[in-house]
Structure formats: structure tokens, C-alpha cells
Design a protein around this motif. Structure first.
Motif, PDB file in Angstrom:
ATOM      1  N   LEU A  77       0.834  -1.202   0.000  1.00 44.92           N
ATOM      2  CA  LEU A  77       0.000   0.000   0.000  1.00 44.92           C
ATOM      3  C   LEU A  77       0.873   1.258   0.000  1.00 44.92           C
ATOM      4  O   LEU A  77       0.566   2.244  -0.688  1.00 44.92           O
ATOM      5  CB  LEU A  77      -0.922   0.001   1.214  1.00 44.92           C
ATOM      6  CG  LEU A  77      -2.060  -1.027   1.192  1.00 44.92           C
ATOM      7  CD1 LEU A  77      -2.735  -1.101   2.559  1.00 44.92           C
ATOM      8  CD2 LEU A  77      -3.087  -0.690   0.122  1.00 44.92           C
ATOM      9  N   VAL A  82      -0.988   4.501  -1.019  1.00 48.01           N
ATOM     10  CA  VAL A  82      -2.289   4.432  -0.341  1.00 48.01           C
ATOM     11  C   VAL A  82      -2.072   4.527   1.162  1.00 48.01           C
ATOM     12  O   VAL A  82      -1.312   3.746   1.744  1.00 48.01           O
ATOM     13  CB  VAL A  82      -3.029   3.108  -0.682  1.00 48.01           C
ATOM     14  CG1 VAL A  82      -4.360   3.040   0.052  1.00 48.01           C
ATOM     15  CG2 VAL A  82      -3.226   2.988  -2.185  1.00 48.01           C
ATOM     16  N   THR A  93     -10.389  -1.141   5.666  1.00 50.22           N
ATOM     17  CA  THR A  93     -10.148  -1.713   4.347  1.00 50.22           C
ATOM     18  C   THR A  93     -11.194  -1.229   3.347  1.00 50.22           C
ATOM     19  O   THR A  93     -12.329  -1.714   3.342  1.00 50.22           O
ATOM     20  CB  THR A  93     -10.161  -3.261   4.421  1.00 50.22           C
ATOM     21  OG1 THR A  93      -9.201  -3.680   5.395  1.00 50.22           O
ATOM     22  CG2 THR A  93      -9.810  -3.889   3.092  1.00 50.22           C
ATOM     23  N   ASP A  94     -10.796  -0.255   2.512  1.00 46.37           N
ATOM     24  CA  ASP A  94     -11.692   0.177   1.433  1.00 46.37           C
ATOM     25  C   ASP A  94     -11.527  -0.781   0.257  1.00 46.37           C
ATOM     26  O   ASP A  94     -10.771  -1.754   0.336  1.00 46.37           O
ATOM     27  CB  ASP A  94     -11.419   1.630   1.035  1.00 46.37           C
ATOM     28  CG  ASP A  94      -9.976   1.866   0.572  1.00 46.37           C
ATOM     29  OD1 ASP A  94      -9.281   0.876   0.242  1.00 46.37           O
ATOM     30  OD2 ASP A  94      -9.544   3.031   0.533  1.00 46.37           O
ATOM     31  N   SER A  95     -12.241  -0.534  -0.837  1.00 42.94           N
ATOM     32  CA  SER A  95     -12.225  -1.490  -1.956  1.00 42.94           C
ATOM     33  C   SER A  95     -10.832  -1.635  -2.551  1.00 42.94           C
ATOM     34  O   SER A  95     -10.412  -2.741  -2.920  1.00 42.94           O
ATOM     35  CB  SER A  95     -13.220  -1.052  -3.034  1.00 42.94           C
ATOM     36  OG  SER A  95     -12.906   0.244  -3.513  1.00 42.94           O
ATOM     37  N   GLN A  96     -10.066  -0.531  -2.632  1.00 38.69           N
ATOM     38  CA  GLN A  96      -8.717  -0.608  -3.185  1.00 38.69           C
ATOM     39  C   GLN A  96      -7.803  -1.411  -2.272  1.00 38.69           C
ATOM     40  O   GLN A  96      -7.028  -2.260  -2.737  1.00 38.69           O
ATOM     41  CB  GLN A  96      -8.149   0.802  -3.391  1.00 38.69           C
ATOM     42  CG  GLN A  96      -6.763   0.797  -4.048  1.00 38.69           C
ATOM     43  CD  GLN A  96      -6.194   2.195  -4.228  1.00 38.69           C
ATOM     44  OE1 GLN A  96      -6.656   3.145  -3.609  1.00 38.69           O
ATOM     45  NE2 GLN A  96      -5.186   2.315  -5.081  1.00 38.69           N
ATOM     46  N   THR A  97      -7.915  -1.159  -0.968  1.00 41.39           N
ATOM     47  CA  THR A  97      -7.097  -1.907  -0.002  1.00 41.39           C
ATOM     48  C   THR A  97      -7.457  -3.387  -0.016  1.00 41.39           C
ATOM     49  O   THR A  97      -6.579  -4.251   0.095  1.00 41.39           O
ATOM     50  CB  THR A  97      -7.292  -1.328   1.415  1.00 41.39           C
ATOM     51  OG1 THR A  97      -6.971   0.059   1.404  1.00 41.39           O
ATOM     52  CG2 THR A  97      -6.408  -2.035   2.424  1.00 41.39           C
ATOM     53  N   GLN A  99      -8.492  -5.124  -2.548  1.00 36.66           N
ATOM     54  CA  GLN A  99      -7.886  -5.712  -3.753  1.00 36.66           C
ATOM     55  C   GLN A  99      -6.401  -5.978  -3.547  1.00 36.66           C
ATOM     56  O   GLN A  99      -5.880  -7.030  -3.935  1.00 36.66           O
ATOM     57  CB  GLN A  99      -8.095  -4.794  -4.950  1.00 36.66           C
ATOM     58  CG  GLN A  99      -9.539  -4.725  -5.433  1.00 36.66           C
ATOM     59  CD  GLN A  99      -9.731  -3.698  -6.535  1.00 36.66           C
ATOM     60  OE1 GLN A  99      -8.798  -3.019  -6.949  1.00 36.66           O
ATOM     61  NE2 GLN A  99     -10.952  -3.583  -7.019  1.00 36.66           N
ATOM     62  N   VAL A 100      -5.716  -5.016  -2.900  1.00 34.41           N
ATOM     63  CA  VAL A 100      -4.287  -5.190  -2.627  1.00 34.41           C
ATOM     64  C   VAL A 100      -4.075  -6.341  -1.641  1.00 34.41           C
ATOM     65  O   VAL A 100      -3.174  -7.175  -1.820  1.00 34.41           O
ATOM     66  CB  VAL A 100      -3.681  -3.883  -2.074  1.00 34.41           C
ATOM     67  CG1 VAL A 100      -2.242  -4.111  -1.593  1.00 34.41           C
ATOM     68  CG2 VAL A 100      -3.717  -2.793  -3.131  1.00 34.41           C
TER      69      VAL A 100
END
Length: 299
Positions: A77, A82, A93-97, A99-100
Motif C-alpha cells: 500500500l 495508499v 479496508t476500502d475497496s482498493q485496499t 484488492q491489494v
């Protein structure tokens, strides 16, 4: 002196003989091992861990590995620019996090552990909670108290989950085929979104569902210590409540022990908190009278 009478060789033989009753006791049983922390980043300790897991399989025990990867997720991240936010030690944990987290846990880390086991002579299969509908997650909800008004409010952690249902059939099939399941703590929810699950929590739930003989939480401390720093080798849930009440147990050890208590009260025979930074600590715990960590048993 002939090699047959070499004291070092005799000591090795005696060690094997001492371990025999434990091998017989646990043959055919399942051990769930949560692997993470600093030991994961040390190549020598990673090799020791893989050798221990392969040895367990070789003597007839069915090891199941559940791994974490918080530091690696954090590093990825950061590389991507991020910013991470934490509430009560849990990453928001948002959607990008999310996915990571899935990319790092189910991809790089999972396959690295599978590779370590292969190099140690074993066969492992990398999985996540998504495979074979193994785990269904539910969204974690937390409350936080406003320091000014003293009013509790619900905190949205995003795509952070906990196991709601577990189907052990995939794990059992892989184990019966002579392979070692290596599981990333990622699972879908009822909404089909992907949730990141704390690895300790995932391991505890899987150990309970499998009726495992042991749940091992490999940590960065020797186990549960008293106020003088001495290891407490054997605890019951009532002991844990007392030690928590007087402040002996605090911080990050509290959720680990809550996981252990939940596991042993839901079907796992016993749980162990031990130091993953000590070479072969798990073997010392399993195959010696003295043990090497803190054992938690129900009632």
C-alpha cells in the motif's frame, strides 16, 4: 570411539524415542498453524517452519497452515501511495485496499509458503477462503466511544470480515491427498464482496470446524508471561479472565487469547501461543514434556 557410541548420536536417538509417544498420540489428527509475524520475513526461520510442517506430515499428522501478511500488505500500500488507517488495531479496508490485500495474501505470500514447503520436501496447495466455498465471511462491526461525549458509535472498517460459515471438505480432501493446505485469510460475504479476515481469527475458526487436536498461534513473544516476565505454560479460560482483569494480559495478546478460547470452546482440543522466532519451537511444544509456549484448554 565408534560412531554407534557417539554421545551426540545417542542423544539424537534418545530424542526420537522420547518423541514417539507424542507421534502415536497425534497420528491422524489435525494441527492448524497460524504463521505470520517477523518469522515470516526471516529466510532461515521460514526454512525451519517449512521443515517442521513437512515433518509433521511425514509422521502422520495433518498440518493446515493459515498465514497472515499485514506488514507485506502495508508495504505494498505504501508503494502504491495508499494511506492506511487503523481502528483498534484493525486496518480500515476500502475497496482498493481489499484488492491489494487479496493480491498480496492469496498471491505472493501464499505461493511463497507453498514454495518453502516444496523445497523442504513436502507438497502443499495454496488456497483461500474463496476456494471451494470454504469460508463465508460476515462484515465486522466495531463500536468506539467518543472521548468527549462518552457516546458509543458504530465504526465502519470497510471490507474487514470474520468467518461466519466454514466448509471443511476442501481442506480434508487436500489433506487426504497427501498435501498440506496453505490458506490465505480472504473470503467472500453474502454480498459477494471480498473480505480480509484477521489470520488468527481465521485459523481459530478453521481449527474449531476441523475439531483439530491443536491450534498454534506463532507470535513474536514467548507466550503469555506473568508480571515478572515468566512464561505461563498452562491456562484455562477462567485464568485468562483473571489475568486480563489484573492487567497481566493486555494489548495485542488479548485478541489472540480470545481466539484461543473461542477455538477450544467450539471444538478444538487445545490452543498454543508460542514464539515463531525460535527455531523449531513448534516441535519442542509438540514432542517434549516441557513444551515451549502457553497451552490453553477449555474449562
Amino acid at each position: 570411539m565408534s560412531q554407534a557410541h557417539d554421545p551426540a548420536m545417542l542423544l539424537k536417538a534418545a530424542t526420537l524415542v522420547d518423541a514417539l509417544p507424542y507421534m502415536q498420540r497425534y497420528a491422524g489428527r489435525t494441527f492448524v498453524v497460524k504463521y505470520g509475524g517477523h518469522a515470516m520475513g526471516d529466510p532461515a526461520l521460514a526454512q525451519d517452519f517449512a521443515e517442521d510442517i513437512v515433518l509433521l506430515k511425514a509422521v502422520g499428522i495433518n498440518p493446515v497452515v493459515v498465514h497472515g501478511g499485514g506488514p507485506q500488505i502495508g508495504a505494498m500500500l505504501k508503494t502504491m501511495g495508499v494511506e492506511s488507517q487503523f481502528i483498534d488495531g484493525l486496518r480500515v479496508t476500502d475497496s482498493q485496499t481489499a484488492q491489494v490485500a487479496e493480491m498480496v495474501l492469496s498471491g505472493a505470500i501464499n505461493k511463497e509458503i507453498v514454495g518453502w514447503i516444496a523445497r523442504a520436501g513436502g507438497k502443499a496447495m495454496g488456497l483461500s477462503g474463496k476456494d471451494g466455498a470454504m469460508v463465508r465471511a460476515r462484515k465486522v462491526s466495531r463500536t468506539a466511544k467518543d472521548p468527549d461525549s462518552n457516546i458509543e458509535r458504530v465504526v465502519d472498517l470497510g471490507f474487514v470480515g470474520e468467518p461466519e460459515r466454514i466448509d471443511t471438505s476442501v481442506i480434508e480432501t487436500v489433506s487426504k491427498a497427501g498435501m498440506i493446505p496453505v490458506i490465505a485469510p480472504i473470503a467472500p460475504g453474502e454480498d459477494e464482496a471480498t473480505y480480509n479476515i484477521n489470520a488468527d481469527t481465521m485459523a481459530g475458526a478453521i481449527a474449531a470446524a476441523l475439531g483439530a487436536a491443536r491450534l498454534f498461534l506463532l507470535t513474536d513473544v514467548a507466550g503469555v508471561l506473568d508480571k515478572q516476565g515468566a512464561l505461563l505454560s498452562d491456562l484455562r479460560p477462567a485464568d485468562i479472565e483473571r489475568l486480563r482483569g489484573d492487567g497481566t494480559i493486555s494489548g495485542g495478546m488479548i485478541p489472540k487469547l480470545e481466539t484461543c478460547v473461542h477455538a477450544v470452546e467450539a471444538g478444538c482440543e487445545a490452543a498454543v501461543v508460542l514464539d515463531g522466532r525460535v527455531s523449531h519451537a513448534m516441535l519442542l511444544e509438540i514432542f517434549t514434556q516441557e513444551g515451549a509456549g502457553t497451552l490453553i484448554r477449555a474449562g
